[in-house]
Design a protein around this motif. Structure first.
Motif, PDB file in Angstrom:
ATOM      1  N   LEU A   1     -23.052-108.201 -87.314  1.00 34.02           N
ATOM      2  CA  LEU A   1     -22.274-107.436 -88.297  1.00 34.02           C
ATOM      3  C   LEU A   1     -22.943-107.452 -89.663  1.00 34.02           C
ATOM      4  CD1 LEU A   1     -18.654-108.436 -87.256  1.00 34.02           C
ATOM      5  CD2 LEU A   1     -19.739-106.192 -87.015  1.00 34.02           C
ATOM      6  N   GLU A   2     -23.534-108.575 -90.055  1.00 29.12           N
ATOM      7  CA  GLU A   2     -24.248-108.628 -91.332  1.00 29.12           C
ATOM      8  C   GLU A   2     -25.447-107.697 -91.325  1.00 29.12           C
ATOM      9  OE1 GLU A   2     -25.192-112.734 -91.925  1.00 29.12           O
ATOM     10  OE2 GLU A   2     -23.130-113.275 -92.437  1.00 29.12           O
ATOM     11  N   THR A   3     -26.173-107.646 -90.214  1.00 26.50           N
ATOM     12  CA  THR A   3     -27.315-106.736 -90.095  1.00 26.50           C
ATOM     13  C   THR A   3     -26.862-105.292 -90.218  1.00 26.50           C
ATOM     14  OG1 THR A   3     -28.442-108.307 -88.654  1.00 26.50           O
ATOM     15  CG2 THR A   3     -29.237-106.042 -88.606  1.00 26.50           C
ATOM     16  N   TRP A   4     -25.742-104.972 -89.581  1.00 27.48           N
ATOM     17  CA  TRP A   4     -25.226-103.611 -89.640  1.00 27.48           C
ATOM     18  C   TRP A   4     -24.721-103.272 -91.038  1.00 27.48           C
ATOM     19  CZ3 TRP A   4     -25.694 -99.180 -87.476  1.00 27.48           C
ATOM     20  CH2 TRP A   4     -24.732 -98.178 -87.660  1.00 27.48           C
ATOM     21  N   GLN A   5     -24.039-104.207 -91.664  1.00 24.52           N
ATOM     22  CA  GLN A   5     -23.510-103.955 -93.000  1.00 24.52           C
ATOM     23  C   GLN A   5     -24.619-103.825 -94.040  1.00 24.52           C
ATOM     24  OE1 GLN A   5     -20.922-107.297 -93.369  1.00 24.52           O
ATOM     25  NE2 GLN A   5     -19.252-106.337 -92.228  1.00 24.52           N
TER      26      GLN A   5
ATOM     27  N   ARG B   1     -15.595-102.841 -84.453  1.00 23.90           N
ATOM     28  CA  ARG B   1     -15.864-103.296 -85.826  1.00 23.90           C
ATOM     29  C   ARG B   1     -16.995-102.507 -86.463  1.00 23.90           C
ATOM     30  NH1 ARG B   1     -14.959-108.856 -87.352  1.00 23.90           N
ATOM     31  NH2 ARG B   1     -15.977-108.243 -89.277  1.00 23.90           N
ATOM     32  N   MET B   2     -18.029-102.223 -85.677  1.00 18.51           N
ATOM     33  CA  MET B   2     -19.167-101.479 -86.230  1.00 18.51           C
ATOM     34  C   MET B   2     -18.818-100.010 -86.458  1.00 18.51           C
ATOM     35  SD  MET B   2     -22.228-103.271 -84.127  1.00 18.51           S
ATOM     36  CE  MET B   2     -23.648-102.923 -85.140  1.00 18.51           C
ATOM     37  N   LEU B   3     -17.944 -99.447 -85.639  1.00 16.07           N
ATOM     38  CA  LEU B   3     -17.534 -98.061 -85.829  1.00 16.07           C
ATOM     39  C   LEU B   3     -16.612 -97.921 -87.039  1.00 16.07           C
ATOM     40  CD1 LEU B   3     -16.948 -96.740 -82.209  1.00 16.07           C
ATOM     41  CD2 LEU B   3     -18.679 -95.975 -83.836  1.00 16.07           C
TER      42      LEU B   3
ATOM     43  N   GLY C   1     -26.473 -99.130 -81.344  1.00 16.70           N
ATOM     44  CA  GLY C   1     -26.509 -99.334 -79.897  1.00 16.70           C
ATOM     45  C   GLY C   1     -27.381-100.522 -79.510  1.00 16.70           C
ATOM     46  N   LEU C   2     -28.516-100.669 -80.192  1.00 16.01           N
ATOM     47  CA  LEU C   2     -29.406-101.801 -79.935  1.00 16.01           C
ATOM     48  C   LEU C   2     -28.728-103.120 -80.269  1.00 16.01           C
ATOM     49  CD1 LEU C   2     -32.389-102.866 -79.412  1.00 16.01           C
ATOM     50  CD2 LEU C   2     -32.581-102.788 -81.897  1.00 16.01           C
ATOM     51  N   LEU C   3     -28.066-103.185 -81.408  1.00 15.57           N
ATOM     52  CA  LEU C   3     -27.399-104.427 -81.812  1.00 15.57           C
ATOM     53  C   LEU C   3     -26.281-104.792 -80.833  1.00 15.57           C
ATOM     54  CD1 LEU C   3     -27.196-103.827 -85.677  1.00 15.57           C
ATOM     55  CD2 LEU C   3     -28.668-105.455 -84.476  1.00 15.57           C
ATOM     56  N   ILE C   4     -25.528-103.789 -80.406  1.00 16.50           N
ATOM     57  CA  ILE C   4     -24.435-104.042 -79.455  1.00 16.50           C
ATOM     58  C   ILE C   4     -24.998-104.481 -78.111  1.00 16.50           C
ATOM     59  CG2 ILE C   4     -22.599-102.918 -78.143  1.00 16.50           C
ATOM     60  CD1 ILE C   4     -22.044-101.251 -80.693  1.00 16.50           C
TER      61      ILE C   4
END
Length: 178
Positions: free
Chosen positions: A55-59, A170-172, A74-77
Motif C-alpha cells: 500500500l505504501e508503494t502504491w500510495q 484498498r488500492m482501488l 496488478g503486479l503488486l496485487i
C-alpha cells in the motif's frame, strides 16, 4: 512412571499395531501441520507487513489512473497473492497423499492376513487379528490426517482469497476518479 514415558510406550504400541506405514503417515501429517501453522503465522504477521509495504508503494505513486498504473497495481496485487498462497498447492498434495498412504497400509495389512491364512488356515482368528489391525489403523490415520488437512487448507485458501480482495479494494479506493 512419568507421563512422557507412558505416552511414548503407548505411541510405540500404536505404531507397532498399525505397521510401518503408520509411521510414514505420522511423519506426513506432522509435516503437513507444520506447513499449516507456518501459513497461519504468515497470515498473522508477515502478510500484514507485506500489505503495508504494498500500500505504501502504491500510495507513493503520483500516477494512479493510467494504463501503466493499472499494470503496476496488478503486479503488486499478484506479488502479494503469491506470497499468501505460496505453499498451498504443496499442502493440498500432502492432504491428498494421506488417504493414499492409508490405502497402502490397508493393502499391506491384508497381505499379512493372507499370509497368516496360508500358514495357519482360516480357523485361527487370533493370528489374523494383527493383520486386520494393520489394515484398519493406517486407513483411519490417513483419513483423520486428510480430514484435518482439508479443513485447514480450505480455510487457508479462503483467507488468501479474502486478503487479496481486501488489498484490491484498498488500492482501488485510493485511485482518483476521472
Amino acid at each position: 512412571m512419568s507421563f512422557f514415558a507412558e505416552f511414548s510406550l503407548a505411541l510405540q504400541d500404536f505404531i507397532e499395531t498399525g505397521g510401518q506405514v503408520l509411521l510414514v503417515i505420522g511423519v506426513l501429517i506432522f509435516v503437513m501441520w507444520l506447513m499449516i501453522l507456518e501459513r497461519i503465522f504468515y497470515y498473522l504477521k508477515g502478510h500484514q507487513q507485506l500489505k503495508r509495504q504494498t500500500l505504501e508503494t502504491w500510495q507513493a505513486r503520483s500516477d494512479k489512473s493510467s494504463w501503466n498504473a493499472e499494470q503496476v497495481r496488478g503486479l503488486l496485487i499478484s506479488r502479494a497473492h503469491l506470497a499468501l498462497a505460496g505453499q498451498l498447492p504443496v499442502l493440498q498434495a500432502l492432504v491428498a497423499l494421506c488417504p493414499l498412504l492409508g490405502l497402502m497400509g490397508t493393502v499391506t495389512g491384508m497381505i499379512e492376513v493372507f499370509d497368516v491364512m496360508a500358514i495357519a488356515g482360516t480357523g485361527n482368528a487370533r493370528s489374523m487379528a494383527s493383520g486386520v489391525s494393520k489394515a484398519t489403523i493406517p486407513t483411519m490415520a490417513g483419513m483423520v490426517g486428510a480430514l484435518s488437512g482439508v479443513f485447514a487448507s480450505t480455510w487457508l485458501q479462503r483467507t488468501a482469497r479474502r486478503e487479496r480482495m481486501k488489498l484490491e479494494d484498498r488500492m482501488l479506493l485510493e485511485q482518483p476518479t476521472q
